[in-house]
Design a protein around this motif. Structure first.
Motif, PDB file in Angstrom:
ATOM      1  N   THR A  14      11.319  -7.861   0.977  1.00  0.00           N
ATOM      2  CA  THR A  14      10.915  -9.185   1.453  1.00  0.00           C
ATOM      3  C   THR A  14      10.967  -9.252   2.972  1.00  0.00           C
ATOM      4  OG1 THR A  14      11.697 -10.194  -0.610  1.00  0.00           O
ATOM      5  CG2 THR A  14      11.468 -11.658   1.304  1.00  0.00           C
ATOM      6  N   LEU A  15      12.053  -8.776   3.558  1.00  0.00           N
ATOM      7  CA  LEU A  15      12.180  -8.784   5.017  1.00  0.00           C
ATOM      8  C   LEU A  15      11.163  -7.835   5.645  1.00  0.00           C
ATOM      9  CD1 LEU A  15      13.571  -9.777   7.555  1.00  0.00           C
ATOM     10  CD2 LEU A  15      15.409  -8.113   7.130  1.00  0.00           C
ATOM     11  N   SER A  16      10.941  -6.696   5.026  1.00  0.00           N
ATOM     12  CA  SER A  16       9.964  -5.732   5.543  1.00  0.00           C
ATOM     13  C   SER A  16       8.560  -6.325   5.556  1.00  0.00           C
ATOM     14  CB  SER A  16       9.972  -4.453   4.695  1.00  0.00           C
ATOM     15  OG  SER A  16      11.212  -3.795   4.795  1.00  0.00           O
ATOM     16  N   ARG A  17       8.190  -6.985   4.481  1.00  0.00           N
ATOM     17  CA  ARG A  17       6.856  -7.608   4.425  1.00  0.00           C
ATOM     18  C   ARG A  17       6.686  -8.633   5.542  1.00  0.00           C
ATOM     19  NH1 ARG A  17       6.463  -8.169  -2.149  1.00  0.00           N
ATOM     20  NH2 ARG A  17       5.662  -6.066  -2.494  1.00  0.00           N
ATOM     21  N   TRP A  18       7.699  -9.426   5.775  1.00  0.00           N
ATOM     22  CA  TRP A  18       7.632 -10.432   6.841  1.00  0.00           C
ATOM     23  C   TRP A  18       7.498  -9.759   8.209  1.00  0.00           C
ATOM     24  CZ3 TRP A  18      11.188 -11.780  10.779  1.00  0.00           C
ATOM     25  CH2 TRP A  18      10.886 -12.961  11.453  1.00  0.00           C
ATOM     26  N   LEU A  19       8.284  -8.706   8.440  1.00  0.00           N
ATOM     27  CA  LEU A  19       8.232  -8.011   9.727  1.00  0.00           C
ATOM     28  C   LEU A  19       6.873  -7.356   9.959  1.00  0.00           C
ATOM     29  CD1 LEU A  19      11.819  -6.497   9.728  1.00  0.00           C
ATOM     30  CD2 LEU A  19      10.925  -8.165  11.384  1.00  0.00           C
ATOM     31  N   VAL A  20       6.246  -6.860   8.896  1.00  0.00           N
ATOM     32  CA  VAL A  20       4.934  -6.220   9.026  1.00  0.00           C
ATOM     33  C   VAL A  20       3.826  -7.276   9.117  1.00  0.00           C
ATOM     34  CG1 VAL A  20       3.219  -4.824   7.785  1.00  0.00           C
ATOM     35  CG2 VAL A  20       5.588  -4.023   7.974  1.00  0.00           C
ATOM     36  N   HIS A  21       3.797  -8.198   8.154  1.00  0.00           N
ATOM     37  CA  HIS A  21       2.666  -9.120   8.050  1.00  0.00           C
ATOM     38  C   HIS A  21       2.737 -10.305   9.006  1.00  0.00           C
ATOM     39  CE1 HIS A  21       1.226  -6.789   4.725  1.00  0.00           C
ATOM     40  NE2 HIS A  21       2.304  -7.033   4.009  1.00  0.00           N
ATOM     41  N   GLU A  22       3.937 -10.791   9.298  1.00  0.00           N
ATOM     42  CA  GLU A  22       4.065 -11.970  10.165  1.00  0.00           C
ATOM     43  C   GLU A  22       4.432 -11.609  11.599  1.00  0.00           C
ATOM     44  OE1 GLU A  22       3.158 -14.984   9.097  1.00  0.00           O
ATOM     45  OE2 GLU A  22       2.713 -14.041   7.158  1.00  0.00           O
ATOM     46  N   ARG A  23       5.244 -10.580  11.779  1.00  0.00           N
ATOM     47  CA  ARG A  23       5.699 -10.217  13.122  1.00  0.00           C
ATOM     48  C   ARG A  23       4.865  -9.090  13.722  1.00  0.00           C
ATOM     49  NH1 ARG A  23       8.107 -13.485  15.970  1.00  0.00           N
ATOM     50  NH2 ARG A  23       9.250 -11.860  17.025  1.00  0.00           N
ATOM     51  N   GLY A  24       3.984  -8.468  12.913  1.00  0.00           N
ATOM     52  CA  GLY A  24       3.030  -7.496  13.425  1.00  0.00           C
ATOM     53  C   GLY A  24       3.570  -6.115  13.719  1.00  0.00           C
ATOM     54  N   HIS A  25       4.667  -5.733  13.073  1.00  0.00           N
ATOM     55  CA  HIS A  25       5.217  -4.391  13.306  1.00  0.00           C
ATOM     56  C   HIS A  25       4.481  -3.367  12.449  1.00  0.00           C
ATOM     57  CE1 HIS A  25       8.448  -5.592  15.928  1.00  0.00           C
ATOM     58  NE2 HIS A  25       8.643  -6.617  15.137  1.00  0.00           N
ATOM     59  N   HIS A  26       4.213  -2.214  13.025  1.00  0.00           N
ATOM     60  CA  HIS A  26       3.553  -1.142  12.278  1.00  0.00           C
ATOM     61  C   HIS A  26       4.564  -0.130  11.745  1.00  0.00           C
ATOM     62  CE1 HIS A  26       4.308   1.171  15.893  1.00  0.00           C
ATOM     63  NE2 HIS A  26       3.994   2.253  15.236  1.00  0.00           N
ATOM     64  N   ARG A  27       5.821  -0.215  12.233  1.00  0.00           N
ATOM     65  CA  ARG A  27       6.853   0.752  11.854  1.00  0.00           C
ATOM     66  C   ARG A  27       8.202   0.053  11.795  1.00  0.00           C
ATOM     67  NH1 ARG A  27      10.106   3.999  15.136  1.00  0.00           N
ATOM     68  NH2 ARG A  27      11.000   5.747  14.021  1.00  0.00           N
ATOM     69  N   LEU A  28       8.945   0.319  10.724  1.00  0.00           N
ATOM     70  CA  LEU A  28      10.287  -0.228  10.544  1.00  0.00           C
ATOM     71  C   LEU A  28      11.266   0.923  10.388  1.00  0.00           C
ATOM     72  CD1 LEU A  28       9.492  -2.936   7.827  1.00  0.00           C
ATOM     73  CD2 LEU A  28       9.394  -3.180  10.312  1.00  0.00           C
ATOM     74  N   THR A  29      12.514   0.702  10.799  1.00  0.00           N
ATOM     75  CA  THR A  29      13.554   1.713  10.614  1.00  0.00           C
ATOM     76  C   THR A  29      14.757   1.095   9.912  1.00  0.00           C
ATOM     77  OG1 THR A  29      14.538   1.281  12.786  1.00  0.00           O
ATOM     78  CG2 THR A  29      12.879   3.037  12.663  1.00  0.00           C
ATOM     79  N   ILE A  30      15.511   1.958   9.270  1.00  0.00           N
ATOM     80  CA  ILE A  30      16.773   1.585   8.649  1.00  0.00           C
ATOM     81  C   ILE A  30      17.652   2.827   8.725  1.00  0.00           C
ATOM     82  CG2 ILE A  30      16.158   2.177   6.261  1.00  0.00           C
ATOM     83  CD1 ILE A  30      17.398  -0.663   5.561  1.00  0.00           C
ATOM     84  N   ASP A  31      18.961   2.655   8.881  1.00  0.00           N
ATOM     85  CA  ASP A  31      19.815   3.817   9.164  1.00  0.00           C
ATOM     86  C   ASP A  31      21.129   3.803   8.385  1.00  0.00           C
ATOM     87  OD1 ASP A  31      20.917   1.675  10.509  1.00  0.00           O
ATOM     88  OD2 ASP A  31      20.935   2.642  12.466  1.00  0.00           O
ATOM     89  N   PRO A  32      21.055   3.992   7.058  1.00  0.00           N
ATOM     90  CA  PRO A  32      22.277   4.016   6.267  1.00  0.00           C
ATOM     91  C   PRO A  32      23.136   5.240   6.591  1.00  0.00           C
ATOM     92  CG  PRO A  32      20.457   4.835   4.969  1.00  0.00           C
ATOM     93  CD  PRO A  32      19.870   4.333   6.267  1.00  0.00           C
TER      94      PRO A  32
END
Length: 157
Positions: free
Chosen positions: A91-109
């Motif tokens: 859900t957060l990823s979709r918002w960051l891509v579709h609403e905030r316009g990011h083409h790349r997301l990272t996560i670091d477990p």
């Protein structure tokens, strides 16, 4: 702002959420991977079946040459393995891509956090590499490796 997923709702942290989030972040299964923050300001609570079950946060790099966003999340142990975290990250990823316009997301477990890695992979995150001695374990003081994972917008499931 309120983000709705298939199972969860993400909304800004309210003052009344601090106590429950404090309890969650001190659960042994959560504390193994998260240091208790000084406060929960700037986070989004994860609500499942009208109950606060965790929190997520994001940070954004806005330099046009390096634009991307990063995500972090924790959930109460009672909801581990039930798809709640996967839905929250998606859900957060979709918002960051579709609403905030990011083409790349990272996560670091943490590299040893196999359950989190499995969950993030279901959203479409892929391993990039091991970051050696990446984060200090707040309980032991020892350095632990992290796994850098990323997701390109077109890979979002």
């Amino acid at each position: 702002m309120e983000l709705r997923g298939d199972k969860v709702v993400l909304r800004p942290v309210a003052e009344s959420d601090g106590e429950v989030l404090g309890r969650i972040v001190r659960e042994p299964e959560v504390a193994a991977w998260w240091s208790p923050p000084e406060d929960f300001e700037g986070m989004l609570v994860v609500v499942f079946e009208d109950e606060v079950v965790g929190a997520a946060q994001f940070e954004e790099e806005t330099d046009p040459e390096f634009r991307r966003a990063g995500i972090d999340i924790f959930l109460t142990a009672r909801q581990h393995g039930k798809g709640v975290g996967t839905d929250a990250v998606r859900t957060l990823s979709r918002w960051l891509v579709h609403e905030r316009g990011h083409h790349r997301l990272t996560i670091d477990p943490a590299a040893a956090n196999t359950a989190a890695i499995r969950s993030y992979s279901k959203v479409g995150f892929k391993p990039v590499g091991i970051m050696r001695a990446y984060a200090r374990d707040h309980r032991t003081g020892l350095w632990q490796d992290g796994l850098l994972m990323d997701l390109l917008a077109e890979e979002l499931t």
